[in-house]
Write a protein that holds these residues in place. Sequence first.
Motif, short mmCIF file in Angstrom:
data_model
loop_
_atom_site.label_atom_id
_atom_site.label_comp_id
_atom_site.label_asym_id
_atom_site.label_seq_id
_atom_site.Cartn_x
_atom_site.Cartn_y
_atom_site.Cartn_z
N SER A 51 0.74 -1.30 0.00
CA SER A 51 0.20 0.11 0.24
C SER A 51 0.78 1.50 0.01
O SER A 51 0.27 2.14 -0.58
N ARG A 55 1.10 6.18 -2.02
CA ARG A 55 2.14 7.82 -1.03
C ARG A 55 2.97 8.40 -1.75
O ARG A 55 2.91 9.43 -2.67
N ALA A 73 -1.91 16.81 5.29
CA ALA A 73 -2.28 14.80 4.72
C ALA A 73 -2.19 14.16 6.09
O ALA A 73 -1.49 14.18 6.82
N PRO A 74 -2.69 12.62 6.11
CA PRO A 74 -2.44 12.46 6.93
C PRO A 74 -1.06 11.61 7.27
O PRO A 74 -0.48 11.73 6.33
N ASP A 75 -0.52 11.79 8.71
CA ASP A 75 0.34 11.07 9.84
C ASP A 75 0.68 9.72 9.33
O ASP A 75 -0.44 8.59 8.29
N LEU A 76 2.11 9.84 8.60
CA LEU A 76 2.84 8.48 8.30
C LEU A 76 2.41 7.23 8.81
O LEU A 76 1.40 6.29 8.16
N TYR A 79 -1.11 6.49 8.70
CA TYR A 79 -1.59 6.09 7.49
C TYR A 79 -1.35 4.49 6.95
O TYR A 79 -2.49 3.77 6.33
N ASN A 80 -0.63 4.45 7.70
CA ASN A 80 -0.19 2.83 7.88
C ASN A 80 -1.21 1.87 8.36
O ASN A 80 -1.62 0.99 8.33
N ARG A 82 -3.95 2.30 9.31
CA ARG A 82 -5.40 2.41 8.31
C ARG A 82 -5.40 1.37 7.35
O ARG A 82 -6.13 0.65 6.66
N CYS A 83 -4.05 1.55 6.83
CA CYS A 83 -3.35 0.80 5.16
C CYS A 83 -3.68 -1.02 5.26
O CYS A 83 -4.37 -1.58 4.75
#
Length: 155
Positions: A51, A55, A73-76, A79-80, A82-83
């Motif tokens: 995923s 990004r 943008a979502p915090d890394l 983001y991770n 969630r993915c």
Amino acid sequence: MADRKQALIESVETARREVLDGPAGWTAEQWSRASANEGWSAKDTLAHLSSIEARLRTMLQLVLDGGIWPADAPDLDAYNARCVAERRSWPAEQVIAELRASGAETRRFLEALQPDDLDRRWTHPVRGEVTLGALVEIIPRHLREHGEQIRAAGS
């Protein structure tokens, strides 16, 4: 410059093959084993790899376009998380297919780069000023790092 671009493409492709070849034929039990990433199984770590390149390609496109990383943008880490969570119910084969497809998209992106594009400078939200080439160099390192974690978990 074309040689540098080709070397980067080959490095990314080799690293991706290493990730995919390592756990070939694994059982569901092997995929479910804990990895070095806290709270992530071997399959979760693979889901992260499948995923995250989308990004990164967005970031690379911003470099080409002269854009800036969106402040909202979502915090890394978020983001991770969630993915990975979105892919927990997927069978390993589906995650592998996504990694292959994402890799093909990355390859097409890299092949379309012009000779001077690797030297374009950009202000990364965390790393500061970087070149597009330096961002591309992250991909094979990242694949190898997590690929080693996946193999270690399944052994």
